[in-house]
Motif scaffolding. Structure first.
Motif, PDB file in Angstrom:
ATOM      1  N   ASN A  34      -0.880  11.636  -9.604  1.00 20.12           N
ATOM      2  CA  ASN A  34      -1.604  10.369  -9.552  1.00 20.12           C
ATOM      3  C   ASN A  34      -1.921   9.920  -8.134  1.00 20.12           C
ATOM      4  N   LEU A  35      -1.426  10.654  -7.159  1.00 19.91           N
ATOM      5  CA  LEU A  35      -1.663  10.261  -5.769  1.00 19.91           C
ATOM      6  C   LEU A  35      -3.110  10.510  -5.371  1.00 19.91           C
ATOM      7  N   GLU A  36      -3.596   9.657  -4.475  1.00 18.48           N
ATOM      8  CA  GLU A  36      -4.899   9.850  -3.845  1.00 18.48           C
ATOM      9  C   GLU A  36      -4.731   9.597  -2.352  1.00 18.48           C
ATOM     10  N   ILE A  37      -4.740  10.661  -1.570  1.00 16.26           N
ATOM     11  CA  ILE A  37      -4.453  10.571  -0.133  1.00 16.26           C
ATOM     12  C   ILE A  37      -5.746  10.689   0.655  1.00 16.26           C
ATOM     13  N   PRO A  55       0.828  -1.217   0.000  1.00 13.46           N
ATOM     14  CA  PRO A  55       0.000   0.000   0.000  1.00 13.46           C
ATOM     15  C   PRO A  55       0.855   1.256   0.000  1.00 13.46           C
ATOM     16  N   ILE A  56       0.266   2.346  -0.427  1.00 12.19           N
ATOM     17  CA  ILE A  56       0.911   3.659  -0.323  1.00 12.19           C
ATOM     18  C   ILE A  56       0.532   4.253   1.023  1.00 12.19           C
ATOM     19  N   ILE A  57       1.528   4.588   1.837  1.00 12.66           N
ATOM     20  CA  ILE A  57       1.298   5.112   3.183  1.00 12.66           C
ATOM     21  C   ILE A  57       1.836   6.532   3.245  1.00 12.66           C
ATOM     22  N   VAL A  58       1.077   7.400   3.915  1.00  9.43           N
ATOM     23  CA  VAL A  58       1.409   8.821   3.976  1.00  9.43           C
ATOM     24  C   VAL A  58       1.672   9.215   5.426  1.00  9.43           C
ATOM     25  N   ILE A  87       9.856   6.899  -2.414  1.00  8.19           N
ATOM     26  CA  ILE A  87       9.085   8.104  -2.147  1.00  8.19           C
ATOM     27  C   ILE A  87       8.282   8.466  -3.393  1.00  8.19           C
ATOM     28  N   LEU A  88       6.948   8.503  -3.248  1.00  3.66           N
ATOM     29  CA  LEU A  88       6.058   8.763  -4.380  1.00  3.66           C
ATOM     30  C   LEU A  88       5.542  10.200  -4.407  1.00  3.66           C
ATOM     31  N   GLY A  89       5.621  10.889  -3.273  1.00  7.58           N
ATOM     32  CA  GLY A  89       5.142  12.262  -3.227  1.00  7.58           C
ATOM     33  C   GLY A  89       5.680  12.984  -2.007  1.00  7.58           C
ATOM     34  N   GLU A  97      -1.395  19.940  -1.241  1.00  7.33           N
ATOM     35  CA  GLU A  97      -1.369  20.428  -2.621  1.00  7.33           C
ATOM     36  C   GLU A  97       0.025  20.295  -3.218  1.00  7.33           C
ATOM     37  N   ASN A  98       1.037  20.628  -2.436  1.00  7.25           N
ATOM     38  CA  ASN A  98       2.411  20.482  -2.918  1.00  7.25           C
ATOM     39  C   ASN A  98       2.771  19.020  -3.127  1.00  7.25           C
ATOM     40  N   CYS A  99       2.215  18.155  -2.281  1.00  8.34           N
ATOM     41  CA  CYS A  99       2.462  16.725  -2.441  1.00  8.34           C
ATOM     42  C   CYS A  99       1.796  16.209  -3.723  1.00  8.34           C
ATOM     43  N   TYR A 100       0.552  16.656  -3.975  1.00  6.29           N
ATOM     44  CA  TYR A 100      -0.128  16.280  -5.214  1.00  6.29           C
ATOM     45  C   TYR A 100       0.602  16.831  -6.432  1.00  6.29           C
TER      46      TYR A 100
END
Length: 467
Positions: free
Chosen positions: A72-75, A6-9, A33-35, A64-67
């Motif tokens: 393609n990220l969905e947090i 999974p992608i974890i934030v 690191i994806l974002g 917003e800066n992370c996006y």
């Protein structure tokens, strides 16, 4: 990249910055690191949210800066770090008596033991954030690190319980939820930082993590793989900036800039003939600041922080000889020049800077290797630790469910075979009627035979009497 992971934030809500980092483990167990996004924090002081609206704006800006770094990220869910003056800790001891003593100690027993500690009596204004087992005891056996699989009647453990103020925790929850996110878990910041900058050998050797943040300095002490102590020191980088501002009569932004560019934690290392020129205000003449004087101000506050560290180490009986791994300095404040030398001089233990690149895969942003992002990277690692443990639990439950399912299937098959046998061997209704008729006829024939015999005997007796 491992697409199944999974992608974890991780969301670090600090006094000076708010950072959001999204990551996923690759097939080698390293974080990709994806974002990454950050924003200046205005609503947080000394690690506590004091202005919810400003904090929400900063969180949204960081997202917003992370996006922007990865559209393609969905947090939706985040792991959030928590710190502040309100954080406290206490040591407790808990025990349970098992009913089924023939069975092995299972994760269910450990979960029950840990959950019981959430009933520990604490002040009404506080809330338990985390319960961390230290050492387990099974009957008379002590200092057990992993009791699952053992046999025993009584299972106990020593626990390190971390608590915080309910209102402070509620303010964090509101800020994150009003930003459109759900909190997966709250994690004490020094524990997250420790996960990012330490390896297994550090945990065993004996290490003190000193996370110098903007509003507070967080301390976590590990020895022989056990969390021995946590504490929050009410001073951080903001205090140093304010000291410079008040001591040298400059603006806060100028004080921060001087601290970062020209700051020395050890005054003896600063050049006595070096000066910093500050532009004057409203037509005033420029001001010259001695680098040596700047270093004296910084050293005074840093020495005070390190004195607190020494005090806490003495409180738990941990001197510099027991800290074989030394002191690991991390956080934004650890970037001061010659802080390692001041730390070693004050504490008597070896020191080094903890960089959060221990678990990062190659190809990441260079900025993420700075100590100020250790907490955020550690939050992602905490999330993966939960994910892996939950997955193991799911796999165990899956096996149990399958076993139970097979048992039910076998029982159903057995019952079906019995029903088939009954259907095959049971007589039909006509057969039952024929059988009953035969039984009646046989009974009637038997009765008539007996009557016939009695009549014959009676006539025979009369003939014999006449003769």
């Amino acid at each position: 990249m491992n697409q199944e992971a999974p992608i974890i934030v991780g969301l670090d809500i600090g006094t000076t910055k708010i950072a959001a980092i999204a990551g996923r483990k690759n097939e080698y167990g390293k974080l990709e690191i994806l974002g990454f996004g950050k924003a200046t924090s205005f609503g947080v002081q000394h690690g506590m949210v004091l202005n919810i609206d400003q904090t929400i704006k900063a969180i949204r800006q960081a997202l917003e800066n992370c996006y922007a770094s990865n559209p393609n990220l969905e947090i939706n869910e985040v792991y959030v770090g928590i710190a502040g003056h309100h954080i406290k800790s206490l040591q407790t001891r808990g025990d349970i008596v098992r009913n089924d003593t023939d069975a092995e100690i299972s994760q269910k027993d450990i979960d029950q033991l840990i959950n019981d500690q959430y009933k520990t009596v604490i002040p009404a204004s506080d809330q338990i954030i985390d319960v961390i087992p230290q050492q387990y005891i099974v009957d008379s056996l002590q200092n057990i690190t992993y009791p699952i699989g053992m046999s025993g009647v009584k299972v106990g453990a020593n626990f390190h319980i971390i608590t915080g103020d309910k209102n402070a925790i509620r303010n964090i929850n509101r800020s994150v939820e009003k930003s459109g996110l759900k909190i997966r878990d709250l994690v004490l910041q020094p524990l997250a930082s420790a996960a990012a900058v330490m390896c297994d050998m550090d945990f065993e050797a004996g290490v003190a993590i000193v996370d110098i943040g903007g509003g507070t300095t967080d301390l976590a002490v590990f020895y022989e793989g056990i969390l021995k102590h946590t504490a929050v020191i009410p001073y951080g980088g903001e205090n140093i900036t304010n000291d410079i501002k008040n001591g040298l009569g400059v603006l806060k932004t100028q004080a921060e800039q001087m601290k970062v560019q020209f700051g020395y934690a050890l005054a003896d290392e600063a050049k006595s003939n070096a000066y910093i020129t500050i532009p004057g205000l409203r037509g005033q003449s420029p001001k010259e600041i001695s680098v040596k004087n700047l270093a004296h101000i910084i050293q005074a506050r840093m020495s005070e922080i390190l004195d607190f560290v020494v005090y806490h180490l003495k409180q738990i009986g941990m001197d510099n000889k027991m800290l074989n791994g030394g002191i690991i300095l991390t956080g934004g404040g650890s970037q001061l020049k010659h802080l390692i030398q001041l730390t070693e001089y004050t504490t008597g233990a070896s020191a080094r800077i903890g960089f959060p690149n221990e678990h990062l895969a190659s190809g990441h942003i260079d900025e993420l290797t700075k100590p100020m992002y250790a907490t955020c990277v550690g939050l992602i690692l905490k999330g993966y630790n939960d994910f892996e443990n939950d997955r193991k639990a799911l796999e165990e439950n899956y096996v149990k469910i399958n076993t139970s399912y097979l048992a039910k299937e076998q029982a159903a098959q057995s019952l079906a075979s019995q029903e088939e046998w009954i259907e095959e061997t049971a007589p039909s209704s006509q057969e039952i009627q024929d059988r009953k008729a035969k039984e009646r006829n046989a009974s009637l024939k038997n009765f008539l035979d007996k009557m016939k015999t009695k009549i014959i005997d009676m006539f025979t007796e009369e003939e014999d009497a006449k003769l």
